[in-house]
Design an enzyme around this catalytic site. Structure first.
Site, short mmCIF file in Angstrom:
data_model
loop_
_atom_site.label_atom_id
_atom_site.label_comp_id
_atom_site.label_asym_id
_atom_site.label_seq_id
_atom_site.Cartn_x
_atom_site.Cartn_y
_atom_site.Cartn_z
N GLY A 54 0.86 -1.18 0.00
CA GLY A 54 0.00 0.00 0.00
C GLY A 54 0.89 1.22 0.00
N CYS A 81 5.38 -5.96 1.83
CA CYS A 81 5.70 -4.52 1.82
C CYS A 81 4.91 -3.78 2.90
CB CYS A 81 5.46 -3.95 0.42
SG CYS A 81 6.24 -2.34 0.21
N TYR A 82 3.94 -2.93 2.53
CA TYR A 82 3.15 -2.26 3.58
C TYR A 82 2.53 -3.30 4.52
CZ TYR A 82 -0.50 0.47 5.88
OH TYR A 82 -1.30 1.06 6.82
N HIS A 168 8.65 -7.50 -3.02
CA HIS A 168 7.43 -7.95 -3.73
C HIS A 168 7.65 -9.30 -4.42
CE1 HIS A 168 4.96 -4.35 -3.20
NE2 HIS A 168 6.12 -3.72 -3.18
N GLU A 170 5.49 -11.09 -5.80
CA GLU A 170 4.53 -11.29 -6.90
C GLU A 170 5.02 -10.77 -8.25
OE1 GLU A 170 4.37 -9.21 -4.45
OE2 GLU A 170 3.33 -7.35 -4.92
N SER A 222 -21.24 -8.75 -27.86
CA SER A 222 -20.55 -7.72 -28.64
C SER A 222 -19.56 -8.34 -29.62
CB SER A 222 -19.78 -6.80 -27.69
OG SER A 222 -18.71 -7.52 -27.10
N GLY A 223 -19.26 -9.63 -29.38
CA GLY A 223 -18.21 -10.25 -30.19
C GLY A 223 -16.85 -10.12 -29.51
N ASP A 226 -15.09 -11.31 -23.54
CA ASP A 226 -15.85 -11.62 -22.33
C ASP A 226 -17.28 -12.04 -22.63
OD1 ASP A 226 -13.51 -10.73 -21.26
OD2 ASP A 226 -14.28 -8.78 -20.63
N SER A 227 -17.98 -11.26 -23.46
CA SER A 227 -19.37 -11.65 -23.73
C SER A 227 -19.42 -12.95 -24.54
CB SER A 227 -20.16 -10.52 -24.40
OG SER A 227 -19.65 -10.24 -25.67
N LYS A 366 -8.80 -12.09 -16.79
CA LYS A 366 -8.86 -12.19 -18.26
C LYS A 366 -8.18 -13.46 -18.79
CE LYS A 366 -10.01 -9.59 -21.89
NZ LYS A 366 -11.25 -8.78 -21.94
#
Ligand code: XMP
Length: 510
Positions: A54, A81-82, A168, A170, A222-223, A226-227, A366
């Site tokens: 943070g 970290c924080y 970090h 990650e 929408s093509g 996600d949709s 995603k």
């Protein structure tokens, strides 16, 4: 299912932490420190908690804090970290701020023997980004790593299973970051690998099959990735009780609308309605050249198209949307479902009211959505599509949109994309497209003078689209693209390449 809580204190890498955990096939969810109570956490049965970084200093009364009793709940904790400084603060150790102790970037980490550092060498590279540092670990903690500037780069209280790292793990710059996270998740929290996309698909299908039995569901397709994935998943669950409405506004790229229709009609058992609204969209855009005015007209036309669709479909009770996990996190833990519905589908008319909204992908990142798409049989060209704006080519034809300009743009854009897609390292190119400018210039072809439009090519490299670098494309690729566009697209006499980064530019020209 075993799961890890990523308790978010505002760090820039919070989503990355959750993704790293999920890459290890363990479910992780992100919750904001002020959106969850200690009781919620205990009740939810997490196998472990990661406190994120943070931007604050723990002694600042405005900085995010959490009930220190969380450390006594018997759940393993890793502070990053924080988060590491917060553990120190909670347990009454000392955190200090000293400019000469701040570290940014690659730093050598000297690790001692610790469950967290199993299978990593005594010296390795880690990624630091801090000014405050732990000068005195709390009672019961031992220092397990140092750096040249940091007397406590990591600490542990093994009996209580509480760990903290100043760096970090990650980010990929930390050489053994994945190993450190994996040690925490498997050797401290004893999680089992239970987060698998095949299981997610099977569980979702059977859940929606029961939950939506004999109900009619509408999905605005929408093509986009996600949709499309949401549609494919629901189609497997409820088949023809799902109706997908796809508005072809005539502002899509070459062959795109036909590709979407073909995929959904041929591979899935669902109701597919294609609203051919090219004429309405184009008519309503006539004479309009201001970018925001174009967006507004397009939003209104979407609503008209759905009104037309609703008379064809009849009543549907449930709206399905392709909301994904970053949308949920960014909209403050998913409180704003209605706002998202408008955002995702470009606006639904008020006459369409729904009893319920379902979001089958709301827990997926995603890359997980893409994996689900591939596993459900969607073609790679759809699943790995680059982002494409809702208003489509209307904001890539600068100024007034006409059929002629759209046609020229579609051809030029298809050539440029094909050239890039033939390129070996194309994963580095995040978004690439052609822009139709209103500039006409003089050229010469054969012995004849030409007077045609100028096409601009745009390619950017970015992680998050908030900032972006113009891509240093190879000259021969640019040359081939320009030469093919001028030779193959009659009406274009000049090609330029956009070398503006974001900021100060934006990715799109309008
Ligand atoms: P900008 O141009 O704002 O683009 O730097 C950042 C990303 O957003 C996309 N974009 C849009 N997407 N509707 C959308 O759905 C829009 O009006 C819109 N404008 C920009 C753009 O393609 C890029 O990926």
């Amino acid at each position: 299912m075993d799961k890890i809580l990523v308790l978010d204190f505002g760090g820039q890498y919070n989503q990355l932490i959750a993704r790293r955990v999920r890459e290890m096939e363990v479910y992780a969810e992100i919750r904001s420190y002020n959106g969850v109570t200690m009781e919620d956490i205990v009740r939810s049965g997490y196998s472990g908690i990661i406190f994120t970084g943070g931007p604050n200093s723990v002694y600042d009364p405005e900085s995010p804090h959490f009930d220190p009793a969380i450390l006594d709940a018997g759940i393993p904790v890793l502070g990053i970290c924080y988060g590491a400084q917060l553990i120190t603060w909670m347990r009454k150790g000392t955190v200090r701020s000293a400019e000469n102790s701040s570290e940014y970037g690659r730093t050598i980490l000297y690790a001692k023997e610790s469950v967290l550092f199993e299978n990593i060498p005594a010296a390795s590279i880690c990624w630091m980004s801090h000014t405050d540092f732990i000068s005195e670990p709390p009672h019961g903690f031992t220092v397990t790593a140092t750096t040249d500037k940091c007397p406590c780069a990591a600490m542990a209280s093994d009996d209580e299973r509480i760990y903290a790292v100043q760096f970090h793990p990650e980010v990929t710059h930390t050489e053994y970051g994945r190993t450190i996270l994996s040690n925490f998740i498997f050797n401290v929290c004893h999680c089992r690998r239970q987060w698998k996309m095949d299981d997610f698909i099977e569980t979702s299908i059977s859940r929606y099959r029961d939950e939506l039995k004999d109900r009619k569901v509408l999905l605005a397709l929408s093509g986009g990735v996600d949709s499309s994935v949401a549609a494919a998943l629901l189609a497997r669950a409820i088949g023809s009780d799902l109706t997908c409405v796809f508005v072809d506004h005539g502002l899509l790229r070459k062959n795109e609308a036909d590709m979407v229709e073909q995929i959904f009609r041929n591979s899935f058992d669902l109701n597919f309605i294609r609203i051919n609204a090219q004429k309405q969209f184009l008519d309503s855009l006539r004479g309009i050249s201001e970018p925001e005015a174009k967006r507004k007209v397009i939003g209104e036309q979407f609503i008209r198209a759905f009104e037309e669709a609703s008379s064809l479909i009849g009543k549907t009770d449930i709206l399905a949307q392709g909301t994904i996990y970053p949308d949920v996190i960014e909209s403050g833990q998913g409180a704003s479902a209605t706002i998202k519905s408008h955002h995702n589908v470009g606006g639904l008319p008020s006459i369409m009211s729904f009893e319920k909204i379902i979001e089958p992908l709301r827990n997926l990142f995603k890359d997980e959505v893409r994996e689900v798409g591939i596993r459900l049989g969607l073609p790679a060209e759809l699943v790995y599509r680059q982002p494409f704006p809702g208003p489509g080519l209307a904001i890539r034809v600068i100024g007034e949109v006409t059929e002629e300009k759209l046609a020229l743009l579609r051809e030029a854009d298809a050539i440029f994309r094909a050239e890039i897609e033939a390129c070996e390292n194309r994963e580095q190119f995040s978004q690439y497209f052609a822009v139709m400018t209103p500039i006409r210039t003089v050229g010469v072809m054969g012995d004849a003078r030409t007077y045609g439009y100028t096409i601009a090519l745009r390619c950017v490299t970015t992680d998050d689209f908030m900032t972006a670098e113009w891509t240093r494309l190879p000259y021969d690729l640019l040359e081939r693209s320009a030469s093919r566009i001028i030779n193959e697209v009659k009406g274009i006499s000049r090609v330029v390449y956009d070398i503006t980064s974001k900021p100060p530019g934006t990715v799109e020209w309008e």
